[in-house]
Design a protein around this motif. Structure first.
Motif, short mmCIF file in Angstrom:
data_model
loop_
_atom_site.label_atom_id
_atom_site.label_comp_id
_atom_site.label_asym_id
_atom_site.label_seq_id
_atom_site.Cartn_x
_atom_site.Cartn_y
_atom_site.Cartn_z
N GLN A 166 -3.05 4.73 -1.22
CA GLN A 166 -3.72 3.38 -1.31
C GLN A 166 -4.89 3.53 -0.70
OE1 GLN A 166 -1.61 0.43 1.06
NE2 GLN A 166 -3.36 -1.15 0.85
N ALA A 167 -5.30 4.38 0.26
CA ALA A 167 -6.46 4.68 0.88
C ALA A 167 -7.42 5.53 0.11
CB ALA A 167 -6.32 5.30 2.41
N LEU A 168 -7.07 6.41 -0.61
CA LEU A 168 -7.75 7.23 -1.72
C LEU A 168 -8.15 6.04 -2.80
CD1 LEU A 168 -5.48 10.14 -2.17
CD2 LEU A 168 -7.74 10.41 -1.79
N GLU A 169 -7.22 5.32 -3.27
CA GLU A 169 -7.84 4.29 -4.34
C GLU A 169 -8.80 3.13 -3.69
OE1 GLU A 169 -3.82 2.94 -6.32
OE2 GLU A 169 -4.22 4.52 -7.62
N ILE A 170 -8.74 3.01 -2.52
CA ILE A 170 -9.70 1.95 -1.88
C ILE A 170 -11.05 2.72 -2.23
CG2 ILE A 170 -10.63 0.96 0.23
CD1 ILE A 170 -7.48 0.33 0.82
N GLY A 171 -10.92 3.95 -1.96
CA GLY A 171 -12.37 4.64 -1.83
C GLY A 171 -12.83 4.94 -3.36
N MET A 172 -11.88 4.99 -4.43
CA MET A 172 -12.17 4.97 -5.54
C MET A 172 -12.68 3.60 -6.02
SD MET A 172 -8.78 7.23 -7.18
CE MET A 172 -8.57 8.82 -6.73
N GLU A 173 -12.07 2.44 -5.89
CA GLU A 173 -12.49 1.32 -6.19
C GLU A 173 -13.82 0.91 -5.74
OE1 GLU A 173 -9.16 -0.93 -4.54
OE2 GLU A 173 -8.16 -1.17 -6.45
N THR A 174 -14.03 1.18 -4.52
CA THR A 174 -15.35 1.04 -3.67
C THR A 174 -16.64 1.64 -4.48
OG1 THR A 174 -14.15 0.86 -1.61
CG2 THR A 174 -16.73 1.10 -1.65
N ALA A 175 -16.37 3.02 -4.72
CA ALA A 175 -17.54 3.84 -5.59
C ALA A 175 -17.55 3.08 -6.87
CB ALA A 175 -17.08 5.13 -5.44
#
Length: 349
Positions: free
Chosen positions: A150-159
């Protein structure tokens, strides 16, 4: 997981033919070959990532992710955990080191809460909290595997969101009291080395607590046995939420052919995760500076990065990466504004 699958699927190798063409062009600029050193290397790297960056203004952003760490319960930090929330607000309001340096570089700072152990009432902080801080990794895993994803994907979504808004050069930064500890743990696992070799003072930890910090990391690794061949396993067992988010941002940048500047020790640990997930990411990352944190040089060696700036900095926040925006802009300006031997009618053998 769908976001991660899409991002990983879209990561490709950089364009080696574009790099070769740029190298030839840079060699033909009005200067002795290689005399602009790092600038030449960055220009070649950028050409392989996206040659169109030479044809448009750079729009720059530092993506700062914030999270707390349960390992602070072990008394191995010099600052109390509530400082994470305090500093996250200061960073979001432009009053920190990264804010000052980013302003000079013409970059924006985007702050995202992925795991601060407090509720932040600040409109400048994006609330994407996975949980209120990680677990104490000497007693339990830092998070669950699902939370790490989930945290990895938050970083992806933000970028991806920032790239959609036109940002074409990114940097990663963080805020999290205690986060040098999981960073040291990550490098210790990937390098199969004793924590003592990659454990430093962090935010001015006293020397008498340094040995305790190394021992805490050693105990956590022995308890959870993270698999160095499975970066998500390492991340959820001994990592951090903001480290995961930074790694996700790096992966997303690569998937969109956008260069990402990495900062110091903690950002480098995130880069180690990202590169383990897809080795192609390495060529999309620009290593900004050599952190003064003890384990930084060893960590960079493990992932094959060479820093460009030696500023004796160890603030974190993305401050060193923000400073390096100027170097990237200078490399692009070199290509766009220097004359060539051909233009001058000079033959160079």
């Amino acid at each position: 997981m769908k976001i991660m699958e899409k991002v990983l699927k879209n990561i490709e190798k950089v364009d080696e033919s574009q790099k070769a063409q740029m190298q030839e062009y840079v060699d033909g600029l009005l200067k002795p070959m290689g005399s602009l050193g790092v600038l030449e290397g960055i220009a070649v790297q950028v050409a392989g990532i996206d040659p169109e960056l030479f044809n448009k203004p750079t729009k720059k952003a530092v993506l700062v992710f914030a999270g707390d760490h349960g390992i602070c319960e072990e008394g191995i930090t010099s600052a109390p955990q509530p400082v994470t929330a305090l500093m996250t607000n200061f960073i979001a309001n432009g009053k920190s080191g990264v804010g000052a340096i980013s302003r000079q570089a013409g970059a924006d700072v985007i702050v995202t809460d992925v795991g601060v152990n407090a509720t932040l009432d600040n409109p400048n902080v994006r609330n994407k909290k996975v949980r209120f801080g990680t677990g104490n990794m000497v007693k339990e895993t830092a998070m669950t595997r699902e939370e790490a994803v989930q945290a990895l994907e938050i970083g992806m979504e933000t970028a991806l969101e920032m790239i959609d808004k036109g940002y074409n050069v990114l940097a990663t930064g963080e805020m999290g009291i205690g986060n040098t500890t999981p960073s040291s743990a990550i490098f210790s696992v990937f390098g199969n080395i004793d924590p003592q070799e990659v454990t430093g003072i962090g935010a001015n930890l006293s020397s008498d607590l340094l040995d305790k910090k190394s021992e805490v990391i050693r105990r956590a690794i022995e308890k959870h046995q993270p698999d160095p061949q499975d970066p998500i396993d390492v991340l959820y067992k001994v990592g951090g939420l903001e480290i995961a988010a930074m790694a996700g941002a790096m992966l997303a940048g690569a998937s969109k052919k956008v260069p990402v500047l990495i900062d110091g020790f903690i950002s480098s640990a995130a880069a180690a995760i990202a590169v383990k997930m897809d080795p192609c990411v390495n060529d999309y990352l620009i290593c900004s500076h050599a952190s003064a944190e003890k384990g930084a040089q060893k960590g960079l060696e493990l992932i094959g990065f060479k820093p460009y700036l030696y500023m004796d900095m160890r603030l974190g926040e993305g401050s060193g990466a923000a400073l390096a925006f100027n170097v990237v802009d200078a490399a692009i300006s070199m290509v766009n504004n220097m004359g060539t031997y051909a233009e001058a009618g000079i033959d160079v053998v």
